[in-house]
Design a protein around this motif. Structure first.
Motif, PDB file in Angstrom:
ATOM      1  N   ALA A 191       0.806  -1.219   0.000  1.00 16.22           N
ATOM      2  CA  ALA A 191       0.000   0.000   0.000  1.00 16.22           C
ATOM      3  C   ALA A 191       0.843   1.275   0.000  1.00 16.22           C
ATOM      4  CB  ALA A 191      -0.928   0.005   1.211  1.00 16.22           C
ATOM      5  N   SER A 192       2.121   1.152   0.325  1.00 17.63           N
ATOM      6  CA  SER A 192       2.997   2.319   0.429  1.00 17.63           C
ATOM      7  C   SER A 192       3.234   2.975  -0.929  1.00 17.63           C
ATOM      8  CB  SER A 192       4.344   1.888   1.014  1.00 17.63           C
ATOM      9  OG  SER A 192       5.264   2.950   0.988  1.00 17.63           O
ATOM     10  N   ALA A 193       3.406   4.281  -0.906  1.00 18.36           N
ATOM     11  CA  ALA A 193       3.719   5.019  -2.135  1.00 18.36           C
ATOM     12  C   ALA A 193       5.178   4.828  -2.540  1.00 18.36           C
ATOM     13  CB  ALA A 193       3.423   6.500  -1.941  1.00 18.36           C
ATOM     14  N   GLN A 194       5.991   4.353  -1.610  1.00 19.88           N
ATOM     15  CA  GLN A 194       7.413   4.124  -1.863  1.00 19.88           C
ATOM     16  C   GLN A 194       7.671   2.627  -2.067  1.00 19.88           C
ATOM     17  OE1 GLN A 194       9.638   6.657  -2.113  1.00 19.88           O
ATOM     18  NE2 GLN A 194       7.858   7.971  -1.861  1.00 19.88           N
ATOM     19  N   PRO A 195       8.712   2.265  -2.820  1.00 27.59           N
ATOM     20  CA  PRO A 195       9.039   0.838  -2.952  1.00 27.59           C
ATOM     21  C   PRO A 195       9.318   0.227  -1.577  1.00 27.59           C
ATOM     22  CG  PRO A 195      10.300   2.142  -4.522  1.00 27.59           C
ATOM     23  CD  PRO A 195       9.617   3.108  -3.596  1.00 27.59           C
ATOM     24  N   ALA A 196       8.830  -0.983  -1.351  1.00 26.14           N
ATOM     25  CA  ALA A 196       9.035  -1.675  -0.084  1.00 26.14           C
ATOM     26  C   ALA A 196       9.655  -3.042  -0.351  1.00 26.14           C
ATOM     27  CB  ALA A 196       7.708  -1.829   0.653  1.00 26.14           C
ATOM     28  N   TRP A 197      10.538  -3.440   0.520  1.00 28.51           N
ATOM     29  CA  TRP A 197      11.254  -4.696   0.386  1.00 28.51           C
ATOM     30  C   TRP A 197      11.039  -5.545   1.625  1.00 28.51           C
ATOM     31  CZ3 TRP A 197      13.898  -5.663  -4.122  1.00 28.51           C
ATOM     32  CH2 TRP A 197      14.089  -4.571  -4.964  1.00 28.51           C
ATOM     33  N   LEU A 198      10.953  -6.854   1.436  1.00 30.29           N
ATOM     34  CA  LEU A 198      10.826  -7.804   2.532  1.00 30.29           C
ATOM     35  C   LEU A 198      12.106  -8.629   2.567  1.00 30.29           C
ATOM     36  CD1 LEU A 198       9.023  -9.159   4.694  1.00 30.29           C
ATOM     37  CD2 LEU A 198       8.255 -10.730   2.881  1.00 30.29           C
ATOM     38  N   GLN A 250      20.942 -16.754   4.387  1.00 29.91           N
ATOM     39  CA  GLN A 250      21.462 -16.061   3.207  1.00 29.91           C
ATOM     40  C   GLN A 250      20.363 -15.082   2.797  1.00 29.91           C
ATOM     41  OE1 GLN A 250      22.432 -18.572  -0.106  1.00 29.91           O
ATOM     42  NE2 GLN A 250      22.966 -16.856  -1.402  1.00 29.91           N
ATOM     43  N   PRO A 251      20.568 -13.791   3.068  1.00 28.27           N
ATOM     44  CA  PRO A 251      19.476 -12.841   2.854  1.00 28.27           C
ATOM     45  C   PRO A 251      19.136 -12.606   1.386  1.00 28.27           C
ATOM     46  CG  PRO A 251      21.475 -11.677   3.461  1.00 28.27           C
ATOM     47  CD  PRO A 251      21.770 -13.138   3.568  1.00 28.27           C
ATOM     48  N   ALA A 252      17.860 -12.379   1.174  1.00 26.43           N
ATOM     49  CA  ALA A 252      17.346 -11.952  -0.130  1.00 26.43           C
ATOM     50  C   ALA A 252      16.308 -10.882   0.164  1.00 26.43           C
ATOM     51  CB  ALA A 252      16.705 -13.123  -0.869  1.00 26.43           C
ATOM     52  N   HIS A 253      16.109  -9.968  -0.753  1.00 31.43           N
ATOM     53  CA  HIS A 253      15.148  -8.883  -0.574  1.00 31.43           C
ATOM     54  C   HIS A 253      14.113  -8.964  -1.686  1.00 31.43           C
ATOM     55  CE1 HIS A 253      18.681  -7.633   1.694  1.00 31.43           C
ATOM     56  NE2 HIS A 253      17.801  -7.018   2.472  1.00 31.43           N
ATOM     57  N   LEU A 254      12.850  -9.142  -1.278  1.00 27.93           N
ATOM     58  CA  LEU A 254      11.757  -9.291  -2.229  1.00 27.93           C
ATOM     59  C   LEU A 254      11.015  -7.965  -2.345  1.00 27.93           C
ATOM     60  CD1 LEU A 254      10.320 -12.696  -0.944  1.00 27.93           C
ATOM     61  CD2 LEU A 254      12.184 -12.293  -2.569  1.00 27.93           C
ATOM     62  N   LEU A 255      10.830  -7.489  -3.568  1.00 25.78           N
ATOM     63  CA  LEU A 255      10.104  -6.255  -3.816  1.00 25.78           C
ATOM     64  C   LEU A 255       8.603  -6.519  -3.688  1.00 25.78           C
ATOM     65  CD1 LEU A 255      10.112  -3.288  -4.674  1.00 25.78           C
ATOM     66  CD2 LEU A 255      10.119  -4.075  -7.054  1.00 25.78           C
ATOM     67  N   LEU A 256       7.949  -5.711  -2.859  1.00 23.99           N
ATOM     68  CA  LEU A 256       6.512  -5.852  -2.640  1.00 23.99           C
ATOM     69  C   LEU A 256       5.784  -4.860  -3.533  1.00 23.99           C
ATOM     70  CD1 LEU A 256       6.577  -6.059   1.250  1.00 23.99           C
ATOM     71  CD2 LEU A 256       6.477  -7.943  -0.397  1.00 23.99           C
ATOM     72  N   THR A 257       4.982  -5.386  -4.454  1.00 24.81           N
ATOM     73  CA  THR A 257       4.230  -4.539  -5.381  1.00 24.81           C
ATOM     74  C   THR A 257       2.833  -5.118  -5.564  1.00 24.81           C
ATOM     75  OG1 THR A 257       4.987  -5.787  -7.306  1.00 24.81           O
ATOM     76  CG2 THR A 257       6.295  -3.875  -6.695  1.00 24.81           C
ATOM     77  N   PRO A 258       1.855  -4.284  -5.936  1.00 26.04           N
ATOM     78  CA  PRO A 258       0.519  -4.820  -6.214  1.00 26.04           C
ATOM     79  C   PRO A 258       0.588  -5.877  -7.319  1.00 26.04           C
ATOM     80  CG  PRO A 258       0.456  -2.429  -6.097  1.00 26.04           C
ATOM     81  CD  PRO A 258       1.916  -2.834  -6.082  1.00 26.04           C
ATOM     82  N   GLY A 259      -0.138  -6.963  -7.128  1.00 18.43           N
ATOM     83  CA  GLY A 259      -0.191  -8.021  -8.131  1.00 18.43           C
ATOM     84  C   GLY A 259       0.948  -9.021  -8.066  1.00 18.43           C
ATOM     85  N   VAL A 260       1.868  -8.865  -7.103  1.00 12.95           N
ATOM     86  CA  VAL A 260       2.983  -9.790  -6.996  1.00 12.95           C
ATOM     87  C   VAL A 260       2.462 -11.167  -6.563  1.00 12.95           C
ATOM     88  CG1 VAL A 260       3.554  -9.238  -4.590  1.00 12.95           C
ATOM     89  CG2 VAL A 260       5.323 -10.116  -6.099  1.00 12.95           C
ATOM     90  N   ASP A 261       3.025 -12.224  -7.123  1.00 11.07           N
ATOM     91  CA  ASP A 261       2.658 -13.600  -6.791  1.00 11.07           C
ATOM     92  C   ASP A 261       3.411 -13.995  -5.516  1.00 11.07           C
ATOM     93  OD1 ASP A 261       1.757 -16.197  -6.893  1.00 11.07           O
ATOM     94  OD2 ASP A 261       3.188 -16.817  -8.423  1.00 11.07           O
ATOM     95  N   LEU A 262       2.719 -13.984  -4.381  1.00  9.84           N
ATOM     96  CA  LEU A 262       3.349 -14.208  -3.086  1.00  9.84           C
ATOM     97  C   LEU A 262       2.459 -15.133  -2.260  1.00  9.84           C
ATOM     98  CD1 LEU A 262       5.670 -13.075  -1.167  1.00  9.84           C
ATOM     99  CD2 LEU A 262       3.930 -11.486  -0.364  1.00  9.84           C
ATOM    100  N   VAL A 263       3.032 -16.238  -1.759  1.00 10.98           N
ATOM    101  CA  VAL A 263       2.281 -17.202  -0.954  1.00 10.98           C
ATOM    102  C   VAL A 263       3.009 -17.402   0.368  1.00 10.98           C
ATOM    103  CG1 VAL A 263       1.444 -19.585  -0.838  1.00 10.98           C
ATOM    104  CG2 VAL A 263       1.502 -18.395  -3.036  1.00 10.98           C
ATOM    105  N   LEU A 264       2.268 -17.370   1.489  1.00 12.91           N
ATOM    106  CA  LEU A 264       2.817 -17.615   2.822  1.00 12.91           C
ATOM    107  C   LEU A 264       2.312 -18.953   3.321  1.00 12.91           C
ATOM    108  CD1 LEU A 264       2.148 -14.132   4.452  1.00 12.91           C
ATOM    109  CD2 LEU A 264       4.196 -14.900   3.237  1.00 12.91           C
ATOM    110  N   VAL A 265       3.237 -19.805   3.782  1.00 11.24           N
ATOM    111  CA  VAL A 265       2.869 -21.119   4.311  1.00 11.24           C
ATOM    112  C   VAL A 265       3.444 -21.249   5.725  1.00 11.24           C
ATOM    113  CG1 VAL A 265       3.021 -23.610   3.983  1.00 11.24           C
ATOM    114  CG2 VAL A 265       2.947 -22.102   1.981  1.00 11.24           C
ATOM    115  N   PRO A 266       2.592 -21.172   6.757  1.00  9.57           N
ATOM    116  CA  PRO A 266       3.105 -21.286   8.120  1.00  9.57           C
ATOM    117  C   PRO A 266       3.526 -22.727   8.437  1.00  9.57           C
ATOM    118  CG  PRO A 266       0.723 -21.066   8.152  1.00  9.57           C
ATOM    119  CD  PRO A 266       1.154 -20.937   6.724  1.00  9.57           C
ATOM    120  N   ILE A 267       4.692 -22.868   9.059  1.00  7.06           N
ATOM    121  CA  ILE A 267       5.217 -24.176   9.467  1.00  7.06           C
ATOM    122  C   ILE A 267       5.247 -24.173  10.997  1.00  7.06           C
ATOM    123  CG2 ILE A 267       7.145 -25.793   9.311  1.00  7.06           C
ATOM    124  CD1 ILE A 267       5.788 -25.127   6.578  1.00  7.06           C
ATOM    125  N   GLU A 268       4.447 -25.016  11.605  1.00  7.01           N
ATOM    126  CA  GLU A 268       4.360 -25.066  13.066  1.00  7.01           C
ATOM    127  C   GLU A 268       5.560 -25.798  13.644  1.00  7.01           C
ATOM    128  OE1 GLU A 268       2.101 -23.482  14.835  1.00  7.01           O
ATOM    129  OE2 GLU A 268       1.082 -22.801  13.021  1.00  7.01           O
TER     130      GLU A 268
END
Length: 69
Positions: free
Chosen positions: A32-39, A49-67
């Motif tokens: 929702a931010s007007a500025q680019p956001a990274w996760l 090993q870090p990676a930075h994912l660009l968060l944008t509208p329409g991005v294909d992103l799936v979260l799977v919680p592992i208990e």
């Protein structure tokens, strides 16, 4: 929660010690931010090993919680 697996652009990433609701709120705010956001995430599940994912509208992103065991 032990870990959250994240699928982005056909690849798997992960985050440890994060609650799914907290992560969903961070992603929603980034999109929702007007500025680019990274996760910042870990590539795969092993040694950090870090990676930075660009968060944008329409991005294909799936979260799977592992208990934890």
């Amino acid at each position: 929660m032990k870990r959250v697996n994240i699928f982005y652009g056909g690849r798997q990433y992960s985050l440890s010690d994060r609650e799914i609701g907290e992560l969903q709120a961070e992603i929603a705010a980034g999109i929702a931010s007007a500025q680019p956001a990274w996760l910042e995430v870990n590539v795969g599940e092993g040694r950090y090993q870090p990676a930075h994912l660009l968060l944008t509208p329409g991005v294909d992103l799936v979260l799977v919680p592992i208990e934890g065991e």
